[in-house]
Design an enzyme around this catalytic site. Structure first.
Site, PDB file in Angstrom:
ATOM      1  N   HIS A 240     -36.200 -51.824  29.947  1.00  0.00           N
ATOM      2  CA  HIS A 240     -36.429 -51.963  28.499  1.00  0.00           C
ATOM      3  C   HIS A 240     -35.150 -52.335  27.742  1.00  0.00           C
ATOM      4  CE1 HIS A 240     -40.360 -50.140  29.093  1.00  0.00           C
ATOM      5  NE2 HIS A 240     -39.826 -49.058  29.611  1.00  0.00           N
TER       6      HIS A 240
HETATM    7  C1  BDR Z   1     -37.515 -46.831  25.401  1.00  0.00           C
HETATM    8  O1  BDR Z   1     -37.672 -45.413  25.444  1.00  0.00           O
HETATM    9  C2  BDR Z   1     -36.595 -44.832  26.120  1.00  0.00           C
HETATM   10  O2  BDR Z   1     -37.026 -43.831  26.976  1.00  0.00           O
HETATM   11  C3  BDR Z   1     -35.876 -45.938  26.824  1.00  0.00           C
HETATM   12  O3  BDR Z   1     -34.489 -45.660  26.912  1.00  0.00           O
HETATM   13  C4  BDR Z   1     -36.146 -47.146  25.982  1.00  0.00           C
HETATM   14  O4  BDR Z   1     -35.206 -47.260  24.940  1.00  0.00           O
HETATM   15  C5  BDR Z   1     -38.671 -47.465  26.149  1.00  0.00           C
HETATM   16  O5  BDR Z   1     -39.885 -47.131  25.546  1.00  0.00           O
END
Ligand code: BDR
Ligand code: CA
Length: 308
Positions: A240
């Site tokens: 992500h």
């Molecule tokens: C986002 O949520 C967090 O757990 C990750 O670091 C990322 O920024 C993904 O949904």
């Protein structure tokens, strides 16, 4: 690194994928990282702040300041993501301790950086809940207007969510902050699950990272390995937060649409869901397509750059 085109602050809650993203930005000659501001999100503020310093120590970049920010969302209780990111927020992967103590008050520090830089020259790369950015807008709005690009990982447009049927973690962790940020008319780019779920690391990718033989690539492989062990299902994991850096460095890897966005600020299971097209406010540029193989290649290449 001062000739780099992209001067940026990383606002972050490390976090496994935050750590990979930060290591990438530190390794890439395209970025001049001015500082890391931290926010509670994946884990509490003491741990996200410590982790930011640990990541800088691993990268031999303790010259970059860490400035602690919001310890809780604007008006809600935070989530606990220990089952994904581990009790230490970095999946138990070994990192050195911070070499320099963190400073306090991310909002004041951010405002000072924005006011000291020529207008429209500083990016904010936002990898966690948007609490610090909302507080900047509330408390120092003229400084916030000086941001060049605010690139945010968060939300889901056509995809299902990852904490609710339609809601994604970073937005759901502080929906009121996200609503404030998306309605502010800043030059915002949103990187939602629609693209981050396409940029995936499988075990072959981990092997390719390990073959690069740099501290950043090895640590990233270990972090993603920990992500494999903690998250359930599938033969690959979405990267992500690195997508924010990938967009910042090479926007041509992504296709975008301008969309007006409102945020569900209710209390149901979809709190934090994005309501595309339902705001009367300004449009946000939303990434909806990505050249995933090219993105993965750029990430691996940057993590493989030897320091010094
Ligand atoms: C986002 O949520 C967090 O757990 C990750 O670091 C990322 O920024 C993904 O949904
Ligand atoms: Ca994050």
């Amino acid at each position: 690194m001062t000739d780099a085109a992209i001067r940026a602050v990383i606002d972050t809650d490390p976090g496994i994928d935050d750590a990979v993203a930060i290591l990438y930005a530190l390794a890439s000659p395209a970025f001049d990282i001015v500082g890391l501001t931290t926010v509670a999100g994946n884990i509490g503020i003491e741990t996200t702040t410590r982790n930011a310093g640990r990541i800088l120590a691993l990268a031999a970049r303790s010259d970059i300041p860490v400035v602690a920010g919001a310890s809780a969302p604007l008006s809600r209780t935070g989530f606990d993501s220990a089952e994904i990111h581990g009790d230490d927020g970095l999946g138990g992967v070994g990192f050195p301790e911070p070499l320099v103590p963190a400073r306090g008050d991310a909002v004041t520090w951010l405002a000072e950086q924005l006011e000291a830089a020529p207008i429209g020259t500083l990016d904010i790369l936002a990898l966690g809940p948007l609490t610090n950015i909302a507080l900047l807008l509330r408390d120092r709005p003229s400084a916030a207007r000086r941001i060049r690009r605010l690139i945010v990982m968060g939300g889901a447009i056509h995809e299902p969510g990852n904490v609710g049927p339609r809601s994604e973690f970073n937005i759901a962790a502080d929906p009121e902050a996200a609503e404030l940020v998306f309605s502010a008319g800043l030059p915002t780019v949103l990187i939602p699950l629609d693209v981050t779920r396409k940029v995936r690391a499988d075990r072959g990718y981990l092997d390719a990272l390990r073959a690069r033989d740099t501290a950043a690539a090895a640590a990233s492989a270990n972090l993603i390995e920990a992500y494999f062990q903690s998250a359930s299902g599938g033969e690959s994991r979405p990267l992500h937060d690195p997508c924010v850096m990938l967009f910042a460095e090479n926007p041509a890897l992504f296709s975008t649409e301008d969309i007006r966005i409102a945020v569900d600020t209710g209390v149901g299971s979809d709190a934090g869901a994005l309501l595309a097209g339902e705001s009367g406010g300004p449009a946000v540029s939303v990434a909806l397509g990505v050249d995933a193989p090219a993105a993965l290649e750029l990430l691996a290449a940057r993590l493989g750059v030897s320091a010094g």
